[in-house]
Enzyme design. Sequence first.
Site, PDB file in Angstrom:
ATOM      1  N   PHE A   1       8.660 110.413 -36.658  1.00  0.00           N
ATOM      2  CA  PHE A   1       7.969 110.932 -37.840  1.00  0.00           C
ATOM      3  C   PHE A   1       8.306 110.001 -39.004  1.00  0.00           C
ATOM      4  O   PHE A   1       8.889 110.391 -40.014  1.00  0.00           O
ATOM      5  CB  PHE A   1       8.319 112.399 -38.133  1.00  0.00           C
ATOM      6  CG  PHE A   1       7.148 113.139 -38.699  1.00  0.00           C
ATOM      7  CD1 PHE A   1       6.066 113.470 -37.907  1.00  0.00           C
ATOM      8  CD2 PHE A   1       7.094 113.463 -40.035  1.00  0.00           C
ATOM      9  CE1 PHE A   1       4.961 114.124 -38.429  1.00  0.00           C
ATOM     10  CE2 PHE A   1       5.989 114.112 -40.572  1.00  0.00           C
ATOM     11  CZ  PHE A   1       4.917 114.437 -39.764  1.00  0.00           C
TER      12      PHE A   1
ATOM     13  N   HIS B   1      12.880 104.875 -42.908  1.00  0.00           N
ATOM     14  CA  HIS B   1      12.996 104.150 -41.634  1.00  0.00           C
ATOM     15  C   HIS B   1      12.573 102.696 -41.814  1.00  0.00           C
ATOM     16  O   HIS B   1      13.171 101.777 -41.252  1.00  0.00           O
ATOM     17  CB  HIS B   1      12.098 104.788 -40.575  1.00  0.00           C
ATOM     18  CG  HIS B   1      12.438 106.206 -40.230  1.00  0.00           C
ATOM     19  ND1 HIS B   1      11.595 107.257 -40.489  1.00  0.00           N
ATOM     20  CD2 HIS B   1      13.528 106.750 -39.644  1.00  0.00           C
ATOM     21  CE1 HIS B   1      12.140 108.388 -40.070  1.00  0.00           C
ATOM     22  NE2 HIS B   1      13.314 108.111 -39.559  1.00  0.00           N
TER      23      HIS B   1
END
Length: 281
Positions: A32, A37
């Site tokens: 997700f 990230h």
Amino acid sequence: MKIIRNIEALRAVVASSKKERKTIGFVPTMGFLHEGHMALVKAAKAENDIVVMSIFVNPTQFGPNEDFESYPRDEARDTSLAEQNGIDILFLPSVETMYPESLTATIHAQKRVSVLDGATREGHFDGVLTVLAKLFHLVQPDGAYFGQKDAQQVAVVQGFVADYFLPLKVRVIPTVREQDGLAKSSRNVYLTEQERADAPVIHMALRRARMEVKEKDKTRVLANIRAIVNQKKTHEKIVYLDMYQYPSFEPVEDWEKPIIIAICVQYSKARLIDNEIIGGA
Ligand code: AMP
């Protein structure tokens, strides 16, 4: 970008990269994907020849009453974001691939885990280290990239890598935030509109505490954070709020050395964590 789902195929690409003397940067995630990230990916790309990302919602790091089942998942969206962000190898194993048998041995975290997430999520860091042991063996990275948002995880992983002389660098990337200061998190999608509007108070309260630490009064610093967060009414509770030396997570004794203030706030469907590290590098 190569998408790999099984162990043999992953071993083969790792072996051929090693043969070509390419360095491997590794970004383990639960997917997700968001800009947090991607900050890890950016650092991994800058410092390595190829970047491997894993997306695996690891059941062993979730407790029985936690959100393993409902953790947000969107493989199509993640795959396209990974591709756009220049990931070379995306490893998407199933639970059966990662845990084909019950384990003969697990990794048990025993230092830096008696507080915060270690204390409130029983077995969480055992699960994190166990899956990382598997992933590190498979990917054989030169560098593994982690976010400061999960500061206790970083400290536990650094301890584990040092204990077992694992031949990789642990790189720590600052927390990426929304414009209003809320730390980016996959779980933010589970905030209601009002909770989302209120949640930036967490970062705001921690930032304000940064100034007050100079007075070296732990009780007061924490009480002020609690009061600021509790001015908003949408959260269910503050699960924990405390300060420690960083990265030892021992009680604060030396105010000149790095200190972490860490908080966890439970909303109706999302448990959010954040922290502020004061002093040091
Ligand atoms: P997760 O998918 O939530 O398990 O996170 C995977 C990695 O991304 C972990 O090392 C996290 O610490 C890191 N990460 C998650 N959110 C952020 C963020 N907002 N900023 C920087 N790193 C993050």
